[in-house]
Every structure is written in C-alpha cells, then in structure tokens.
Design a protein around this motif. Structure first.
Motif, mmCIF file in Angstrom:
data_model
loop_
_atom_site.group_PDB
_atom_site.id
_atom_site.type_symbol
_atom_site.label_atom_id
_atom_site.label_comp_id
_atom_site.label_asym_id
_atom_site.label_seq_id
_atom_site.Cartn_x
_atom_site.Cartn_y
_atom_site.Cartn_z
ATOM 1 N N ALA A 1 5.378 -85.537 -9.173
ATOM 2 C CA ALA A 1 5.131 -86.605 -10.132
ATOM 3 C C ALA A 1 5.681 -86.197 -11.488
ATOM 4 O O ALA A 1 5.253 -85.210 -12.064
ATOM 5 N N LEU B 1 -3.418 -97.938 -4.460
ATOM 6 C CA LEU B 1 -2.801 -96.870 -3.669
ATOM 7 C C LEU B 1 -1.610 -97.407 -2.882
ATOM 8 O O LEU B 1 -0.529 -96.798 -2.862
ATOM 9 N N VAL C 1 2.560 -96.314 -3.355
ATOM 10 C CA VAL C 1 3.298 -95.527 -2.359
ATOM 11 C C VAL C 1 4.806 -95.779 -2.407
ATOM 12 O O VAL C 1 5.597 -94.833 -2.514
ATOM 13 N N ALA D 1 6.383 -94.273 -5.455
ATOM 14 C CA ALA D 1 6.488 -92.816 -5.406
ATOM 15 C C ALA D 1 7.584 -92.357 -4.460
ATOM 16 O O ALA D 1 8.322 -91.413 -4.756
ATOM 17 N N LEU E 1 -1.032 -88.747 -1.215
ATOM 18 C CA LEU E 1 -0.958 -88.847 -2.666
ATOM 19 C C LEU E 1 -1.963 -87.862 -3.241
ATOM 20 O O LEU E 1 -3.117 -87.832 -2.813
ATOM 21 N N THR E 2 -1.536 -87.039 -4.200
ATOM 22 C CA THR E 2 -2.444 -86.024 -4.741
ATOM 23 C C THR E 2 -2.719 -86.288 -6.215
ATOM 24 O O THR E 2 -1.898 -86.861 -6.936
ATOM 25 N N HIS F 1 3.570 -86.050 -4.121
ATOM 26 C CA HIS F 1 3.356 -87.051 -3.082
ATOM 27 C C HIS F 1 4.250 -86.702 -1.902
ATOM 28 O O HIS F 1 5.377 -86.233 -2.087
#
Length: 323
Positions: free
Chosen positions: A4, A17, A21, A24, A36-37, A45
């Motif tokens: 990120a 979320l 996605v 990302a 996803l963190t 990700h």
C-alpha cells in the motif's frame, strides 16, 4: 502481492472491502483468495488462485508468512468463488492460522455474482447480501489517482500478449544490428522517456540482443542501486512511462529473446507499485527462459517487500527476498 503506497482508504463495511479489492489489485478477481491487511509496519494486499482441497494449507501459509513478517495487526479475507464448501474450507484454515499468529481476521467473506456471503457463520443456508459498488467512492478516487481497473486478470495478461507482426520485424532486424552496450541502453531508454516516443524495430532488436549481457541488464534496470523510487506525482508519472516502455518492448520481442525484457518489466512494475503486472511479467519471463531477475522479483512479491527497500540496491535487500 501489492504494498500500500497511496493515502489510506477507510474501510467501514463489507461493501467497502469489495470495492477496494479491484482498486488494490488493478483488476476484478475471479476464483481467487484475496487478503487485505491493516496496521503493522507495512500494509499489503495479496491475491492467490483459489486452491484445490489439497492446496488450502499451502495457500494460507503463503498469505500468513508476509503478514507475520510485516507484523500485520488485522486482515480481511475475501474468497471469490461460487463454491460455498470450498470457501468455508479456506476460511476455516485461515481463521485458525491467523488466530494462532495473533492476527485478527476482521472479516471472512465469500463473493460471487453480485452478492457477499459469510461462509464461517453458523446457522442455516446463507442467502447472501446483494451489493453494487459500481459507483462506490473508492472507484472515483482510483480514477483520480490514475489507476486503471481491468475486468479480470486475463485482461492484464493479454496486455503482454505478443505483437506478432512487430515481433516478426524485430526478429528479422536482429540479423542486421549489433547488440547495444550498457551506455547505449541507458541513452536509449532515457531518450524515449524524455520524448515519449517509440523505438523502431532495429533499436528494439539491438536492445534485446544487448540484454543477454548481465551488465546491460543492470543498465536497463537503472543500475539497481541508482533506481529512484517514485515519491511525487512527476516521479510516479515517470515510473508509469518506464513500465509502458518495457511493456511495449516485451510485446515486440521474439520468443527466444523475451525472458530478459520481461524480467526487466517485472522489476520496473514492482518499483512502480504494480504487483499484479509484475507477477504477469514474471510469468511471461518464466514461460520462455526465465532470467534470475524474474526469480528475484518473484521473491520480492511473495514477501511483500515494498519498493522503498531498493533504495540501497541489492545489498540492502532483506536476505529472504534477495536470496
């Protein structure tokens, strides 16, 4: 895996979320497991192909290893499939492994056909919750950031498909030119980036022949340690231009000369923060005659190493990524 790099997107619900996605990853996933963190030293990700039953533990281990390494505090798992049982198997294994590692899974969702489901929730049959994120604010923000979201990973792979006619012309030109040395490669690439022009077939042929020499490969990558990681809009634009240049070279490369430029593309895509494209370039290199640089980039991606780690060159890389 993609680190990120831009200002954070604030996620408050399952729809957030799901909307985040493709932003990302750069594409809409299918038959995939997406992690996803949040929190930790460096959020990242990751996406893996949906594993077969005998590959669930390996899939979870691949996701958990970098999460532990980056001291991730929380994560969300989204499983894209129409197979509820498969999703439950992956979700249960992930929940147990992440709980043991003291990482909180704030959500485990199955996503399919415009609905999200909660495969680990008890009770009766989960009917799913319909969603529509086509006008979600995250999508609008992605456009403002210049992010392109493709309909699938296959579309991303197709962006590296051979230009058959161009490749034939370049192949013919290889018999008429001499390989470029390191200095010539630096001048060619720098000149293209400044002019935003396209090298002709003879230039591409000479470049590809030159890349078979290790010193020329170093020059093509900016001599490794001298690579400047983008920190401003102008630098990010230059990074995208570098990616576009090498993508065009890969497409025009004859099969017997594609492993090297594909490895360079993987490297510059990783530096630009485009992990999905970097993986596609690694795969393209490995399809032909993989170069060690492609294997190195694969290690960086698997460990979710951020581009900033390259500031000091190869010697500054973490041992488990640099090999």
């Amino acid at each position: 895996m993609t680190t990120a790099t831009e200002p954070p997107f604030v996620v408050k619900c399952p729809e957030d979320l799901i909307a985040f996605v493709p932003v990302a990853l750069g594409f809409e996933p299918r038959d995939s497991v997406v992690l996803l963190t949040f929190g930790g030293g460096r959020p990242f990700h990751a996406r893996l192909d949906l594993p077969p039953p005998n590959g669930v533990d390996r899939c979870v281990a691949q996701l958990l290893r970098p999460a532990r390494r980056h001291r991730v505090a929380r994560a969300a798992l989204l499983i894209y499939t129409d197979d509820h049982r498969r999703a439950r198997r992956v979700g249960r294994a992930a929940r147990q492994a992440f709980q043991t590692a003291r990482i909180t899974l704030i959500d485990v969702l199955r996503v399919d056909a415009g609905c999200w489901f909660t495969p680990l929730r008890g009770g009766g049959v989960d009917q799913g919750v319909p969603y529509d994120v086509s006008a979600h604010p995250f999508r609008a923000r992605a456009v403002l950031l210049g992010k392109v979201t493709l309909g699938s990973r296959e579309e991303l792979v197709a962006s590296l498909a051979p230009d058959v006619a161009g490749g034939a012309r370049v192949a013919a030109a290889t018999a008429e030119v001499e390989p470029l040395d390191a200095g010539a490669v630096e001048r060619l690439v720098s000149g293209w980036l400044e002019r935003r022009s396209t090298p002709d077939d003879r230039e591409v042929a000479a470049l590809l022949l030159g890349l078979t020499d290790d010193q020329v490969m170093l020059a093509a990558c900016g001599r490794m340690g001298a690579v400047h990681v983008a920190e401003s809009d102008a630098e990010a634009d230059a990074a995208r231009a570098r990616v576009d240049f090498w993508r065009a070279v890969v497409r025009r490369a004859p099969r017997w000369l594609v492993a090297e430029p594909a490895a360079v593309l993987a490297f510059v895509a990783w530096l630009a923060g485009d992990g999905a494209l970097a993986w596609c370039a690694v795969d393209r290199s490995r399809e032909c005659d993989s170069h060690p640089l492609a294997d190195l980039v694969a290690g960086l991606l698997e460990e979710a190493v951020p581009p900033e780690a390259w500031r000091g060159g190869l010697g500054a890389m973490p041992e488990d990524a640099a090999g």
